[in-house]
Write an enzyme that holds these catalytic residues in place. Structure first.
Site, mmCIF file in Angstrom:
data_model
loop_
_atom_site.group_PDB
_atom_site.id
_atom_site.type_symbol
_atom_site.label_atom_id
_atom_site.label_comp_id
_atom_site.label_asym_id
_atom_site.label_seq_id
_atom_site.Cartn_x
_atom_site.Cartn_y
_atom_site.Cartn_z
ATOM 1 N N TYR A 145 0.852 -1.192 0.000
ATOM 2 C CA TYR A 145 0.000 0.000 0.000
ATOM 3 C C TYR A 145 0.887 1.241 0.000
ATOM 4 O O TYR A 145 1.860 1.312 0.761
ATOM 5 C CB TYR A 145 -0.897 0.009 1.238
ATOM 6 C CG TYR A 145 -1.802 1.224 1.327
ATOM 7 C CD1 TYR A 145 -2.844 1.406 0.425
ATOM 8 C CD2 TYR A 145 -1.607 2.191 2.312
ATOM 9 C CE1 TYR A 145 -3.678 2.522 0.505
ATOM 10 C CE2 TYR A 145 -2.441 3.309 2.401
ATOM 11 C CZ TYR A 145 -3.472 3.464 1.493
ATOM 12 O OH TYR A 145 -4.298 4.563 1.563
ATOM 13 N N ASP A 190 9.313 2.893 0.064
ATOM 14 C CA ASP A 190 8.266 3.595 0.803
ATOM 15 C C ASP A 190 8.378 3.215 2.283
ATOM 16 O O ASP A 190 7.965 2.147 2.698
ATOM 17 C CB ASP A 190 6.900 3.213 0.227
ATOM 18 C CG ASP A 190 5.750 3.916 0.938
ATOM 19 O OD1 ASP A 190 6.013 4.686 1.892
ATOM 20 O OD2 ASP A 190 4.590 3.691 0.540
ATOM 21 N N LYS A 209 3.836 9.165 9.044
ATOM 22 C CA LYS A 209 3.581 8.559 10.353
ATOM 23 C C LYS A 209 4.535 9.070 11.446
ATOM 24 O O LYS A 209 4.357 10.181 11.914
ATOM 25 C CB LYS A 209 3.555 7.032 10.205
ATOM 26 C CG LYS A 209 2.404 6.633 9.248
ATOM 27 C CD LYS A 209 2.025 5.181 9.223
ATOM 28 C CE LYS A 209 0.742 5.012 8.413
ATOM 29 N NZ LYS A 209 0.856 4.254 7.186
HETATM 30 C C1 LIG Z 1 0.262 4.769 5.789
HETATM 31 C C2 LIG Z 1 1.025 4.526 4.541
HETATM 32 C C3 LIG Z 1 0.894 5.351 3.413
HETATM 33 C C4 LIG Z 1 -0.145 6.443 3.326
HETATM 34 O O1 LIG Z 1 0.063 7.448 4.260
HETATM 35 P P1 LIG Z 1 -1.164 8.447 4.612
HETATM 36 O O2 LIG Z 1 -0.551 9.419 5.564
HETATM 37 O O3 LIG Z 1 -2.233 7.585 5.212
HETATM 38 O O4 LIG Z 1 -1.588 9.065 3.338
HETATM 39 C C5 LIG Z 1 1.715 5.124 2.331
HETATM 40 N N1 LIG Z 1 2.627 4.140 2.346
HETATM 41 C C6 LIG Z 1 2.776 3.321 3.402
HETATM 42 C C7 LIG Z 1 3.815 2.259 3.366
HETATM 43 C C8 LIG Z 1 1.971 3.478 4.520
HETATM 44 O O5 LIG Z 1 2.105 2.634 5.554
#
Ligand SMILES: *Cc1c(COP(=O)(O)O)cnc(C)c1O
Length: 454
Positions: free
Chosen positions: A175, A270, A298
Site C-alpha cells: 500500500y 516507501d 507517520k
Molecule cells: C500509511 C502509509 C501510506 C499512506 O500514508 P497516509 O498518511 O495515510 O496518506 C503510504 N505508504 C505506506 C507504506 C503506509 O504505511
C-alpha cells in the site's frame, strides 16, 4: 522543596505501589457500554459517508460498534463511553511514544502559541530535515508534505520527471496511499499491467502501473527483461506491513536494487510505516540497501499530519523551484507538525527506545505464542511491529495470506475489543507497541489475548 527531591520521592511511591499491589494488574476493565459511540456514529453517518473519514474506522470487516475516541493516555485509548483499552493500533503507527507524550504535547502547545502556520520557511523545517538527512544515508535532500499519500505521489512524479519515463512497477499487497496510479491491482491471468482497484481510477492511468507478486525472483527478472528500459521507478514498502506483515528476503531486495540500476530505473523505498519504526535507519538500513528515493510519514510527524520524500540530491534538485518537476503545499512543513516530529525523533535519537521496544515486542510475541500453542496461529514480527496470522506458515506474498485466517481474526475481534484490548479492526492490519506499553501490561495482555483466542 527542590524539584529533584519531589521527583525522587514520587518515584519511590510508584515503586512501593507496584510492589505492594501486584494483584491490581495493569489490564483495562471490561467494556460495559457503547451507547455514546453508537449514537455518535448514527449522527456522523448523516453528514459523512459511513460516518468515518477513513474507511477502516467503520469496523465493516469486524462488525460491532466503531469506538469514538475521547482521549489517549500513554498506551491507552479512552472512548466516548469512558471505556479504556490497551492500544495496539497506535493510530496505525505514528505513536511510537504512546498517546499524548508530555514532551511532544508541551512542544506543540508552545509552538501553537506562536502561530499555527505561516506559509513561509521556518527554522523547525530545517531542523527536522537536517535530523533525517543526518541519519539516513540515502537521504541527501528531503521535502515535507502533509501525508504519506502525498509523499509517494510526489516522489513518483519526480521519478518520472527525472527519468523521462512513465511506467512504474508496484507489488501486490503493498500500500502506498490512495493516489490514482497506485490504486491498481494485478490484471487477470498473465497480464502485467494493472487494473484500477477503485472506481474512479481511469484504466489509462492504471495501465501505466505494472503489478507483480512479492518474493518472486523469476517474475522480477522476466519483467525487467521486457520492460526494464521503460521503467521510471519501482516502488516497494520498506517491510510490507499494510496487508499482513510480509517480511521480504534480503536477497530479493538486493535483486531489485541490481535490476533497477542496470536498467536506469529508480528504486523508491516507501518507508512511511517503517521509517524510524525499525530503528533509526528504517528498512533501508535493515536490508543494507541504498534506494534512490524514500518516502516517510507517520512517526516523523509525531501524530500530526506529515509526509516527506527524499533521496539522491541530483534527483531532488529536479524539484520546483530548482528544476522542472512541480510540487507545492499550503501547509507543507507546518510548524506545529514539524515540532511534534522533531520532539518525537529527538527522543529516539540515542537508540535506547528502539532497543527497549524490540525487547518488549519479542517478549510479548514469545509469551503470546506460548499461550497459543497448537491454536494454528503464528505471529510475524519485526522491531515493534507484529501481525497475528491465523495460519501455520508465515506468508511472504499477498496471495499466500489465508482468507480463512483473516475471517477468524475478524470473527474474534469484538470479544477482544470488549475485553479492553484495541487491535486494528481488520485481520490484514499490523499491530504496534509503543514506548508507553510496559512489560507488565504486555504480559497481562498476552495472557488475556491467548485465553480469548483459544
Ligand atoms: C500509511 C502509509 C501510506 C499512506 O500514508 P497516509 O498518511 O495515510 O496518506 C503510504 N505508504 C505506506 C507504506 C503506509 O504505511
Amino acid at each position: 522543596m527542590p524539584p529533584g527531591i519531589a521527583v525522587g520521592s514520587w518515584g519511590q511511591q510508584l515503586i512501593a505501589f507496584r510492589l505492594f499491589l501486584p494483584m491490581f494488574s495493569t489490564m483495562s476493565r471490561k467494556v460495559e457500554k457503547t451507547e455514546k459511540s453508537a449514537r455518535l456514529l448514527e449522527l456522523a453517518r448523516q453528514v459523512t459517508p459511513g460516518g468515518v473519514h477513513s474507511p477502516v474506522r467503520a469496523f465493516k470487516a469486524v462488525g460491532g460498534t466503531p469506538r469514538f475516541i475521547e482521549r489517549g493516555e500513554g498506551p491507552y485509548l479512552i472512548d466516548a463511553d469512558g471505556n479504556r483499552y490497551l492500544d495496539f493500533c497506535c493510530s496505525w503507527g505514528p505513536l511510537i511514544l504512546g498517546h499524548a507524550d508530555p514532551d511532544v504535547v508541551a512542544a506543540v502547545r508552545e509552538q501553537a502559541g506562536k502561530g499555527l502556520t505561516f506559509g513561509a520557511s521556518t527554522e523547525l523545517e530545517y531542523q527536522l530535515a537536517q535530523f533525517i538527512v543526518d541519519r539516513i544515508d540515502s537521504v541527501e535532500k528531503i521535502r515535507f508534505v502533509s501525508s504519506g499519500t502525498e509523499a509517494v505521489m510526489s516522489a513518483i512524479r519526480l521519478a518520472r520527471g527525472f527519468t523521462g519515463r512513465d511506467l512504474i512497477l508496484k507489488f501486490d499487497g503493498c500500500y502506498h496511499g490512495h493516489s490514482d496510479f497506485l490504486l491498481v491491482q494485478a490484471g487477470s491471468g498473465a497480464a502485467t499491467f494493472g487494473q484500477p482497484s477503485s472506481a474512479g481510477v481511469p484504466a489509462s492511468i492504471a495501465g501505466q502501473t505494472a503489478v507483480l507478486p512479492l518474493d518472486d525472483d523469476a517474475a522480477l527478472e522476466d519483467f525487467f527483461a521486457h520492460h526494464g528500459d521503460n521503467l521510471a521507478a519501482v516502488v516497494i514498502e520498506g517491510i510490507p506491513a499494510n496487508n499482513g506483515l510480509l517480511i521480504q528476503r534480503r536477497e530479493y531486495m538486493r535483486l531489485l536494487r541490481q535490476l533497477t540500476e542496470r536498467h536506469g530505473a529508480l528504486l523508491l523505498l516507501d518507508e512511511v510505516i517503517t521509517g524510524f519504526r525499525l530503528g533509526l535507519g528504517g528498512a533501508a538500513a535493515h536490508y543494507g540497501l541504498r534506494p534512490d528515493l524514500l518516502t516517510y510519514g507517520k512517526i516523523i510527524g509525531g501524530g500530526m499530519p506529515v509526509g516527506a520524500f527524499g533521496g539522491r540530491a541530483d534527483i531532488m534538485d529536479m524539484l520546483s523551484p530548482e528544476g522542472p518537476v512541480y510540487q507545492a503545499g499550503t501547509l507543507s512543513g507546518n510548524p506545529v507538525a514539524m515540532v511534534a516530529g522533531l520532539t518525537t525523533l529527538r527522543q529516539l535519537a540515542d537508540g535506547t527506545i528502539h532497543t527497549d521496544l524490540q525487547k518488549k515486542t519479542r517478549r510479548f510475541v514469545e509469551r503470546l505464542s506460548a499461550g497459543l500453542d497448537g491454536a494454528g496461529i503464528t505471529i510475524a514480527s519485526i522491531g515493534s511491529i507484529f501481525w497475528l496470522s491465523f495460519q501455520q506458515e508465515l506468508p511472504r506474498r499477498a496471495d499466500r495470506i489465508d482468507s480463512n485466517g483473516i475471517a477468524r481474526y475478524n470473527r474474534g475481534y469484538e470479544k477482544i475489543l470488549n475485553s479492553g484490548l484495541y487491535f486494528p479492526p481488520s485481520g490484514y492490519e499490523v499491530c504496534f507497541i509503543s514506548a508507553a506499553h510496559t512489560e507488565q501490561m504486555l504480559d497481562d495482555a498476552a495472557d488475556l489475548l491467548a485465553s480469548l483466542i483459544i
